[in-house]
Scaffold this motif. Structure first.
Motif, PDB file in Angstrom:
ATOM      1  N   ARG A  26       0.822  -1.215   0.000  1.00  0.00           N
ATOM      2  CA  ARG A  26       0.000   0.000   0.000  1.00  0.00           C
ATOM      3  C   ARG A  26       0.854   1.261   0.000  1.00  0.00           C
ATOM      4  NH1 ARG A  26      -3.605   3.304   3.129  1.00  0.00           N
ATOM      5  NH2 ARG A  26      -2.791   2.525   5.100  1.00  0.00           N
ATOM      6  N   LEU A  27       2.059   1.179   0.518  1.00  0.00           N
ATOM      7  CA  LEU A  27       2.931   2.357   0.549  1.00  0.00           C
ATOM      8  C   LEU A  27       3.153   2.905  -0.858  1.00  0.00           C
ATOM      9  CD1 LEU A  27       4.664   4.310   2.156  1.00  0.00           C
ATOM     10  CD2 LEU A  27       6.546   2.653   2.044  1.00  0.00           C
ATOM     11  N   LYS A  28       3.338   2.018  -1.822  1.00  0.00           N
ATOM     12  CA  LYS A  28       3.561   2.500  -3.192  1.00  0.00           C
ATOM     13  C   LYS A  28       2.293   3.137  -3.764  1.00  0.00           C
ATOM     14  CE  LYS A  28       2.818  -2.109  -5.224  1.00  0.00           C
ATOM     15  NZ  LYS A  28       3.485  -3.246  -5.909  1.00  0.00           N
ATOM     16  N   HIS A  29       1.106   2.676  -3.321  1.00  0.00           N
ATOM     17  CA  HIS A  29      -0.133   3.311  -3.765  1.00  0.00           C
ATOM     18  C   HIS A  29      -0.286   4.696  -3.130  1.00  0.00           C
ATOM     19  CE1 HIS A  29      -0.877  -0.446  -5.560  1.00  0.00           C
ATOM     20  NE2 HIS A  29      -1.360  -1.070  -4.497  1.00  0.00           N
ATOM     21  N   LEU A  30       0.143   4.810  -1.873  1.00  0.00           N
ATOM     22  CA  LEU A  30       0.134   6.121  -1.219  1.00  0.00           C
ATOM     23  C   LEU A  30       1.037   7.090  -1.972  1.00  0.00           C
ATOM     24  CD1 LEU A  30      -0.455   8.112   1.096  1.00  0.00           C
ATOM     25  CD2 LEU A  30       1.398   7.019   2.392  1.00  0.00           C
ATOM     26  N   VAL A  31       2.209   6.621  -2.352  1.00  0.00           N
ATOM     27  CA  VAL A  31       3.149   7.470  -3.094  1.00  0.00           C
ATOM     28  C   VAL A  31       2.539   7.915  -4.419  1.00  0.00           C
ATOM     29  CG1 VAL A  31       5.345   7.466  -4.336  1.00  0.00           C
ATOM     30  CG2 VAL A  31       5.225   6.580  -2.000  1.00  0.00           C
ATOM     31  N   SER A  32       1.903   7.005  -5.127  1.00  0.00           N
ATOM     32  CA  SER A  32       1.273   7.359  -6.406  1.00  0.00           C
ATOM     33  C   SER A  32       0.200   8.422  -6.209  1.00  0.00           C
ATOM     34  CB  SER A  32       0.660   6.113  -7.060  1.00  0.00           C
ATOM     35  OG  SER A  32       1.655   5.176  -7.381  1.00  0.00           O
ATOM     36  N   TYR A  33      -0.569   8.277  -5.143  1.00  0.00           N
ATOM     37  CA  TYR A  33      -1.627   9.247  -4.872  1.00  0.00           C
ATOM     38  C   TYR A  33      -1.041  10.617  -4.531  1.00  0.00           C
ATOM     39  CZ  TYR A  33      -5.745  11.427  -2.873  1.00  0.00           C
ATOM     40  OH  TYR A  33      -6.774  12.299  -2.613  1.00  0.00           O
TER      41      TYR A  33
END
Length: 383
Positions: free
Chosen positions: A64-71
């Protein structure tokens, strides 16, 4: 300035670690509370500090950390990335990396996170959601939502995302690709073992009166929409059903339509909660009952001794933040429970009698000062 945020991820839950190692002035060891602050809070925070670059140093998983970064990258004009701790040598000297690793080895929170029981955290979160009780969350911070059509919700209500806590969850029956949203998506079926009792306000009044008059709590299930029924909810959760937003699971308190702004939903929730019958029950009792139901859920029906209910001594008024001990019993056992520490231990009937005097600050009426002193000493030792 480059911000470095060391993040532990487990089963999509994110935790930022506070570190104190002194490093090069071009870098800043950063921290953010992912449980109690929203995406909007984080975006505002990063904009205010004007970092040239922001790097999340992953300590474990990176789902999920990479999804947070994308957001975040879509919201901010800033270079944001994830880096494994093994690659820190591209930024810092080896001596500083070793200092950081040594600090992590002795970091209390990091050790606790390593053995984190995420299933229990998710169960507690679902219980808070279904009962609408979030005593420690800021008003209006969205922590959970139920959504019957996730695709529609995402496409038409993307504006709401910034108002969710970074560690928040959306519950649903259907499935879509998780990559579309940086929040946690959980199937309701994961929590089917948790049972919730649906009560109306009259039934709830009866439950309160039984407790206040006799200390008796006979209900052993959690109460659905408890925070809404008692008026202590603070818009920390939502229901999205058939294109409408509701504050409660029974879809009685409609807040608005799909696509409505967060502010409109917030205003409607505040208005409707202000109009709820306050049941003529003190706020202290409303909040304490959630703790008592946790106890009866485990131990069954109980008689409780708290400042707020009659027992051998009449009820007294004590601020909830000053309450430390309560007692409870059934036909086979007596217990003392420290509200602040969560410590529980068995006692006998005599101790329970003295405990009530201590809890209600009526120790001056006790003849046997020696036993009272022993009970107080025991509470200090075991508290």
């Amino acid at each position: 300035m480059i911000g470095l945020n060391f993040v532990f991820e487990k089963d999509e839950l994110l935790y930022s670690l506070k570190l104190s190692t002194q490093i090069d002035q071009n870098y800043s060891l950063d921290y953010f509370d992912f449980d109690n602050q929203s995406f909007e809070d984080f975006i505002d925070y990063l904009e205010f500090l004007e970092f040239d670059q922001y790097i999340f140093i992953k300590l474990e998983e990176n789902n999920r950390l990479k999804h947070l970064v994308s957001y975040l990258k879509a919201q901010l004009d800033m270079k944001i990335e994830v880096m494994a701790i093994e690659n820190l040598d591209s930024l810092l000297e080896e001596s500083k990396i070793q200092e950081i690793k040594t600090e992590l080895e002795n970091h209390d929170l990091y050790h606790k996170l390593s053995s984190l029981k995420t299933e229990k955290i998710f169960q507690n979160g679902f219980k808070a959601f279904k009962t609408a009780t979030y005593p420690n969350l800021p008003k209006g911070l969205l922590k959970h939502a139920f959504v019957d059509d996730l695709g529609k919700f995402i496409s038409e209500n993307h504006n709401l995302l910034n108002h969710f806590a970074i560690n928040s969850a959306v519950y649903t029956h259907n499935k879509v690709a998780k990559e579309e949203w940086p929040v946690i998506i959980k199937p309701v079926a994961d929590f089917q073992k948790l049972n919730f009792k649906i009560l109306n306000q009259e039934s709830l009044k009866t439950l309160f009166r039984q407790f206040i008059d006799f200390g008796r709590v006979s209900l052993t299930n959690y109460i659905a929409d408890y925070g809404v029924l008692t008026g202590i909810a603070n818009l920390n959760s939502l229901y999205f059903m058939e294109g409408q937003f509701y504050l409660d699971s029974q879809a009685k308190m409609r807040l608005g339509n799909s696509g409505d702004s967060y502010q409109k939903l917030h205003n409607q929730a505040s208005l409707q909660l202000s109009e709820i019958d306050n049941l003529l029950i003190k706020e202290n009792v409303k909040y304490l009952l959630t703790v008592l139901l946790d106890i009866t859920h485990v131990y069954g029906e109980m008689d409780f001794i708290t400042p707020y209910n009659n027992y051998q001594i009449k009820a007294v008024d004590v601020p909830l933040n000053q309450l430390e001990w309560i007692a409870f019993k059934n036909d086979s056992a007596h217990f003392a429970f420290n509200i602040k520490t969560g410590r529980l231990f068995k006692v006998n009937g005599l101790v329970t009698q003295y405990l009530e005097c201590i809890i209600k600050d009526k120790t001056g009426n006790i003849d046997n000062k020696k036993i009272m002193s022993q009970v107080k000493e025991m509470l200090q030792v075991y508290g």
